[in-house]
Design an enzyme around this catalytic site. Structure first.
Site, PDB file in Angstrom:
ATOM      1  N   ASN A 156      47.617  55.330  65.127  1.00 52.66           N
ATOM      2  CA  ASN A 156      48.357  54.538  66.001  1.00 52.66           C
ATOM      3  C   ASN A 156      47.287  53.664  66.789  1.00 52.66           C
ATOM      4  O   ASN A 156      46.229  54.209  67.517  1.00 52.66           O
ATOM      5  CB  ASN A 156      48.921  55.579  67.106  1.00 52.66           C
ATOM      6  CG  ASN A 156      49.487  54.994  68.397  1.00 52.66           C
ATOM      7  OD1 ASN A 156      49.445  53.743  68.564  1.00 52.66           O
ATOM      8  ND2 ASN A 156      49.656  55.629  69.396  1.00 52.66           N
ATOM      9  N   TRP A 157      47.280  52.429  66.374  1.00 56.60           N
ATOM     10  CA  TRP A 157      46.122  51.468  66.849  1.00 56.60           C
ATOM     11  C   TRP A 157      46.220  51.328  68.212  1.00 56.60           C
ATOM     12  O   TRP A 157      45.315  50.666  69.001  1.00 56.60           O
ATOM     13  CB  TRP A 157      45.964  50.390  66.133  1.00 56.60           C
ATOM     14  CG  TRP A 157      45.616  50.661  64.602  1.00 56.60           C
ATOM     15  CD1 TRP A 157      45.340  51.688  64.061  1.00 56.60           C
ATOM     16  CD2 TRP A 157      45.470  49.482  63.610  1.00 56.60           C
ATOM     17  NE1 TRP A 157      44.760  51.489  63.010  1.00 56.60           N
ATOM     18  CE2 TRP A 157      44.970  50.300  62.473  1.00 56.60           C
ATOM     19  CE3 TRP A 157      45.505  48.014  63.767  1.00 56.60           C
ATOM     20  CZ2 TRP A 157      44.746  49.475  61.445  1.00 56.60           C
ATOM     21  CZ3 TRP A 157      45.196  47.494  62.522  1.00 56.60           C
ATOM     22  CH2 TRP A 157      44.469  47.952  61.354  1.00 56.60           C
ATOM     23  N   LYS A 158      47.349  51.633  69.268  1.00 57.69           N
ATOM     24  CA  LYS A 158      47.455  51.401  70.523  1.00 57.69           C
ATOM     25  C   LYS A 158      47.114  49.848  70.769  1.00 57.69           C
ATOM     26  O   LYS A 158      47.317  48.915  69.816  1.00 57.69           O
ATOM     27  CB  LYS A 158      46.815  52.123  71.453  1.00 57.69           C
ATOM     28  CG  LYS A 158      46.767  53.789  70.882  1.00 57.69           C
ATOM     29  CD  LYS A 158      46.448  54.702  71.843  1.00 57.69           C
ATOM     30  CE  LYS A 158      46.979  56.051  71.332  1.00 57.69           C
ATOM     31  NZ  LYS A 158      46.613  57.120  72.388  1.00 57.69           N
TER      32      LYS A 158
ATOM     33  N   HIS B 231      56.177  57.793  72.782  1.00 60.30           N
ATOM     34  CA  HIS B 231      54.774  58.168  73.021  1.00 60.30           C
ATOM     35  C   HIS B 231      54.665  58.501  74.466  1.00 60.30           C
ATOM     36  O   HIS B 231      55.328  57.700  75.449  1.00 60.30           O
ATOM     37  CB  HIS B 231      54.146  57.243  72.482  1.00 60.30           C
ATOM     38  CG  HIS B 231      52.424  57.368  72.369  1.00 60.30           C
ATOM     39  ND1 HIS B 231      51.571  57.183  73.495  1.00 60.30           N
ATOM     40  CD2 HIS B 231      51.717  57.860  71.401  1.00 60.30           C
ATOM     41  CE1 HIS B 231      50.500  57.817  73.073  1.00 60.30           C
ATOM     42  NE2 HIS B 231      50.370  58.041  71.965  1.00 60.30           N
TER      43      HIS B 231
ATOM     44  N   GLU C 101      52.337  57.509  76.315  1.00 55.99           N
ATOM     45  CA  GLU C 101      51.958  56.571  76.978  1.00 55.99           C
ATOM     46  C   GLU C 101      53.030  55.773  77.321  1.00 55.99           C
ATOM     47  O   GLU C 101      53.027  54.900  78.402  1.00 55.99           O
ATOM     48  CB  GLU C 101      50.796  55.787  76.448  1.00 55.99           C
ATOM     49  CG  GLU C 101      49.438  56.659  76.519  1.00 55.99           C
ATOM     50  CD  GLU C 101      48.504  56.187  75.259  1.00 55.99           C
ATOM     51  OE1 GLU C 101      48.493  55.242  74.389  1.00 55.99           O
ATOM     52  OE2 GLU C 101      47.739  57.009  75.078  1.00 55.99           O
TER      53      GLU C 101
ATOM     54  N   GLU D 196      52.352  65.763  70.228  1.00 56.71           N
ATOM     55  CA  GLU D 196      50.952  65.279  71.069  1.00 56.71           C
ATOM     56  C   GLU D 196      50.952  66.008  72.415  1.00 56.71           C
ATOM     57  O   GLU D 196      51.429  65.344  73.217  1.00 56.71           O
ATOM     58  CB  GLU D 196      51.018  63.861  71.163  1.00 56.71           C
ATOM     59  CG  GLU D 196      51.154  63.227  69.646  1.00 56.71           C
ATOM     60  CD  GLU D 196      50.681  61.931  69.520  1.00 56.71           C
ATOM     61  OE1 GLU D 196      49.734  61.415  68.947  1.00 56.71           O
ATOM     62  OE2 GLU D 196      51.002  61.122  70.428  1.00 56.71           O
TER      63      GLU D 196
ATOM     64  N   GLY E 207      43.199  61.199  73.562  1.00 54.23           N
ATOM     65  CA  GLY E 207      42.280  60.412  73.698  1.00 54.23           C
ATOM     66  C   GLY E 207      41.036  61.138  74.681  1.00 54.23           C
ATOM     67  O   GLY E 207      40.247  60.687  75.179  1.00 54.23           O
TER      68      GLY E 207
ATOM     69  N   SER F 253      43.381  63.575  69.763  1.00 58.96           N
ATOM     70  CA  SER F 253      42.108  63.773  69.144  1.00 58.96           C
ATOM     71  C   SER F 253      41.787  64.495  67.700  1.00 58.96           C
ATOM     72  O   SER F 253      40.820  65.274  67.784  1.00 58.96           O
ATOM     73  CB  SER F 253      41.414  64.659  70.383  1.00 58.96           C
ATOM     74  OG  SER F 253      41.225  64.092  71.644  1.00 58.96           O
TER      75      SER F 253
ATOM     76  N   GLY G 138      45.205  58.594  66.888  1.00 56.18           N
ATOM     77  CA  GLY G 138      44.616  57.302  67.879  1.00 56.18           C
ATOM     78  C   GLY G 138      43.505  56.662  67.412  1.00 56.18           C
ATOM     79  O   GLY G 138      42.983  55.957  66.264  1.00 56.18           O
ATOM     80  N   GLY G 139      42.480  57.068  68.439  1.00 54.01           N
ATOM     81  CA  GLY G 139      41.208  56.689  68.425  1.00 54.01           C
ATOM     82  C   GLY G 139      40.616  56.510  67.006  1.00 54.01           C
ATOM     83  O   GLY G 139      39.761  55.455  66.757  1.00 54.01           O
TER      84      GLY G 139
HETATM   85  P1  PGA Z   1      44.133  60.142  69.981  1.00 56.69           P
HETATM   86  O1  PGA Z   1      45.363  59.325  70.389  1.00 56.69           O
HETATM   87  O2  PGA Z   1      43.870  60.426  68.591  1.00 56.69           O
HETATM   88  O3  PGA Z   1      43.273  59.075  70.432  1.00 56.69           O
HETATM   89  O4  PGA Z   1      43.874  61.372  71.049  1.00 56.69           O
HETATM   90  C1  PGA Z   1      46.580  59.900  69.672  1.00 56.69           C
HETATM   91  C2  PGA Z   1      47.798  59.448  69.979  1.00 56.69           C
HETATM   92  O5  PGA Z   1      48.005  59.257  71.258  1.00 56.69           O
HETATM   93  O6  PGA Z   1      48.780  59.155  69.123  1.00 56.69           O
END
Ligand code: PGA
Length: 248
Positions: free
Chosen positions: A9-11, A94, A96, A164, A170, A209, A230-231
Site C-alpha cells: 500500500n503505497w499510500k 483503510h 486512514e 491492521e 506507521g 509495520s 505500507g512504508g
Molecule cells: P505500515 O502501513 O506498514 O507503514 O505500518 C500499513 C498500512 O497502513 O497498510
C-alpha cells in the site's frame, strides 16, 4: 491453506520517476514468487503501474474506490474504471480513510458491493485503536467492522481481510505474532458466522509495520495468510524480502 498474499500500500507517495524505478526493480526480481503479490499505488499512477507490471507476477490494486459506478460524483473513481484499466484489487475501509474521511462501515459495505460487481477483489481493512485495545474492546470492534462491511456481500470468491491495528500503522510498533494470530483466529470465527462467506478460504492479512525482519515470524502463524505493507513497500529491497519470507 491458500497461497500467501503480500500487498504493498503505497499510500500518497511517489512520482512517475519513482514508480518506474520501484516497479522496474520489483518486476525483474519477482519471477516465480510462490506468493501472490499486488501493489496499490495512488490513482494517478495506476495506469503506469499496470503497464509496468504487464506479463509479470505482480498485480495492481487501488487504495479505495467509489460506491458508485458512474455519474456526477466529482473527484470519485469508480470500481468499473479501475477494472477497465487493469486493476484487479482494491483496498477498502483503510483506517486512514475511516479516520480522515469519516468512512463508516455502511459506506465500506456499499463500496465492497460495487467493487465486487465490477470484478475487483476487495481487501477489507479492520482494526482497533490503542484505546479500544486497552479497554478490552478490540475483538468486539473488529467483529462489528467485519459484520458491517460484509452486510451486502455478494458471492465474494476471494475475500481478503486485512487486520491492521491502528496503533501499529506507521508507528514501528507491530502486534506480536501471538497477538496477531489471536485476532486472526477471532476474525475467522466471526467470518464463519456470516452466511455465504467461506471462512476457511478467506485470506487474512496482517498489516501494521510489517518489515523484512518480522514478516517470517508473522507468516509462521496458522491464521496469517499474508501482509498488507505500507512504508516498507516503498523500498524495493524491503518489499522483496517480505515477499521472499512468504515464499519459503
Ligand atoms: P505500515 O502501513 O506498514 O507503514 O505500518 C500499513 C498500512 O497502513 O497498510
Amino acid at each position: 491453506m491458500s497461497q500467501l498474499l503480500v500487498v504493498g500500500n503505497w499510500k500518497m507517495n511517489g512520482s512517475e520517476a519513482t514508480v518506474a524505478a520501484l516497479l522496474g526493480e520489483m518486476v525483474s526480481a519477482v519471477q516465480t514468487p510462490g506468493v501472490d503479490v499486488a501493489i496499490c499505488p495512488p490513482y494517478v499512477h495506476l495506469g503506469q503501474a499496470v503497464k509496468a507490471v504487464a506479463s509479470s507476477f505482480i498485480a495492481v490494486g487501488a487504495q479505495d474506490c467509489s460506491s458508485q459506478t458512474s455519474g456526477a460524483y466529482t473527484g470519485e473513481v469508480s470500481p468499473v474504471m479501475l477494472f477497465d484499466i487493469g486493476c484487479r484489487w482494491v483496498i477498502l475501509g483503510h483506517s486512514e480513510r475511516r479516520q480522515y474521511h469519516g468512512e463508516s462501515d455502511a459506506l465500506v459495505a456499499a463500496k465492497l458491493a460495487a467493487a465486487v460487481e465490477a470484478g475487483l477483489s476487495p481487501i477489507v481493512c479492520v482494526g482497533e485503536t490503542r484505546e479500544q485495545r486497552e479497554s478490552g474492546k478490540a475483538e468486539s470492534v473488529v467483529a462489528k467492522q467485519l459484520v458491517g462491511a460484509l452486510r451486502n456481500h455478494a458471492g465474494i470468491e476471494s475475500l481478503v481481510i486485512a487486520y491492521e491495528p491502528v496503533w501499529a500503522i506507521g508507528t514501528g510498533l507491530t502486534a506480536s505474532p501471538q497477538e496477531a494470530q489471536a485476532m486472526h483466529a477471532h476474525i475467522r470465527s466471526v467470518l464463519e458466522g456470516i452466511a455465504g462467506v467461506d471462512a476457511v478460504a478467506s485470506r487474512l492479512l496482517y498489516g501494521g509495520s510489517v518489515k523484512a525482519d518480522n514478516a517470517r515470524e508473522l507468516f509462521a502463524e496458522e491464521d496469517i495468510d499474508g501482509a498488507l505493507v505500507g512504508g516498507a513497500s516503498l523500498v524495493a529491497s524491503e518489499f522483496l524480502s517480505i515477499v521472499g519470507a512468504g515464499s519459503t
